[in-house]
Design an enzyme around this catalytic site. Structure first.
Site, PDB file in Angstrom:
ATOM      1  N   SER A 108      44.580 -19.312  -4.825  1.00 54.40           N
ATOM      2  CA  SER A 108      44.878 -20.729  -5.019  1.00 54.40           C
ATOM      3  C   SER A 108      44.988 -21.409  -3.666  1.00 54.40           C
ATOM      4  O   SER A 108      45.470 -20.802  -2.696  1.00 54.40           O
ATOM      5  CB  SER A 108      46.190 -20.897  -5.782  1.00 54.40           C
ATOM      6  OG  SER A 108      46.619 -22.256  -5.762  1.00 54.40           O
ATOM      7  N   TYR A 119      55.011 -19.092  -7.467  1.00 58.43           N
ATOM      8  CA  TYR A 119      53.574 -18.924  -7.666  1.00 58.43           C
ATOM      9  C   TYR A 119      52.848 -18.947  -6.327  1.00 58.43           C
ATOM     10  O   TYR A 119      51.974 -18.110  -6.054  1.00 58.43           O
ATOM     11  CB  TYR A 119      53.052 -20.025  -8.586  1.00 58.43           C
ATOM     12  CG  TYR A 119      51.549 -20.104  -8.678  1.00 58.43           C
ATOM     13  CD1 TYR A 119      50.829 -19.193  -9.443  1.00 58.43           C
ATOM     14  CD2 TYR A 119      50.840 -21.099  -8.003  1.00 58.43           C
ATOM     15  CE1 TYR A 119      49.451 -19.262  -9.526  1.00 58.43           C
ATOM     16  CE2 TYR A 119      49.463 -21.180  -8.086  1.00 58.43           C
ATOM     17  CZ  TYR A 119      48.771 -20.256  -8.849  1.00 58.43           C
ATOM     18  OH  TYR A 119      47.394 -20.338  -8.918  1.00 58.43           O
TER      19      TYR A 119
END
Length: 268
Positions: free
Chosen positions: A144, A157
């Site tokens: 990400s 995350y």
């Protein structure tokens, strides 16, 4: 362009929807035999059908699951050439975004790392021996852009994905000399179930912004995240980069991280 992938064997995790579904479809179109792993199938995955696709229903939070998926590929087709670790994002039953470091408790951190890091570790551990027996292979870890943009939102995350980037580099350093290339792809916000499902990111942000989910995805989120293209990324755009990375046409690309993020990451 011929990606020279025909006849190869791949495992794709999180394959029933979103980026994983797009990767599965793209690899099948290139003549790859695919073992698609997800907790359950979907009509979209089933529609791909054919002898070159096997769906293995597994929960990757189960430590045994990644190895079971790789074993199925070896049993069915004699080996493994490609691993796409796509499964990630909010663990089952978790809704993101979380807006503060003080939000997630210890158990939240544990399940986040279990899903976004440890499942990848286990899949790679299972995949590398059969790849080495075939004198090489290609692994792509879906990370990400948030891994390189520290922020208090979704901090657990982001930290898990930052660890995944480090793992990708380390794996490449060890196994590239033996023919196994390992790369990462870092999407920005992608129009997937994370955003579109009821109770997902679009609904959470819409409730805070006093608007509706469609406006969040079309306008609010692109503006909030300063996306240069002005829109969310489409899953196929990520899948196309992954397909090129697993191809022999990328034979000298390893240890790299490719941003497919609509201009989300501004840093050099």
């Amino acid at each position: 362009m011929d990606l020279q992938l025909s006849g190869r064997v791949a495992v794709v995790t999180g394959a029933s929807k979103g980026i994983g579904l797009a990767v599965t479809r793209t690899l099948l179109d290139e003549g790859v035999r695919v073992v698609a792993a997800s907790r359950k199938s979907t009509p979209e995955l089933e529609a791909l059908g054919g002898d070159a696709l096997i769906h293995v229903p597994v929960d990757l939070m189960n430590p045994e699951a990644p190895g079971q998926v790789v074993s199925r590929a070896v049993e069915e087709w004699g080996g493994l050439d490609i691993l796409v670790n796509n499964a990630g994002g909010p663990p089952p039953g978790v809704a993101l975004p979380r807006m503060s470091f003080l939000g997630p408790a210890d158990d939240d951190w544990r399940v986040m790392f279990e899903f976004n890091l440890f499942s990848v570790v286990r899949a790679v551990r299972a995949a590398i021996p059969p790849m080495l027996r075939r004198s090489g292979g290609s692994i792509v870890n879906v990370s990400s852009g948030s891994a390189r943009l520290p922020a208090p939102m979704n901090v657990d995350y982001n930290a898990a994905k930052a660890a995944l980037n480090n793992l990708t580099k380390a794996l490449s350093e060890e196994f590239a000399p033996q023919g196994v290339r390992v790369n990462a792809v870092s999407p920005g916000p992608v129009r997937t179930a994370w955003w579109t499902e009821e109770g997902g990111a679009a609904d959470i942000i819409a409730a805070q912004a006093g608007t509706d989910r469609d406006n969040v995805m079309d306008s609010v989120a692109p503006e909030m995240m300063k996306l240069s293209t002005g829109r969310l990324v489409e899953p196929q755009e990520v899948a196309d980069v992954i397909a090129l990375l697993v191809s022999p046409r990328s034979a000298s690309t390893t240890g790299a991280d490719f941003a497919v993020d609509a201009g989300f990451l501004k840093e050099i």
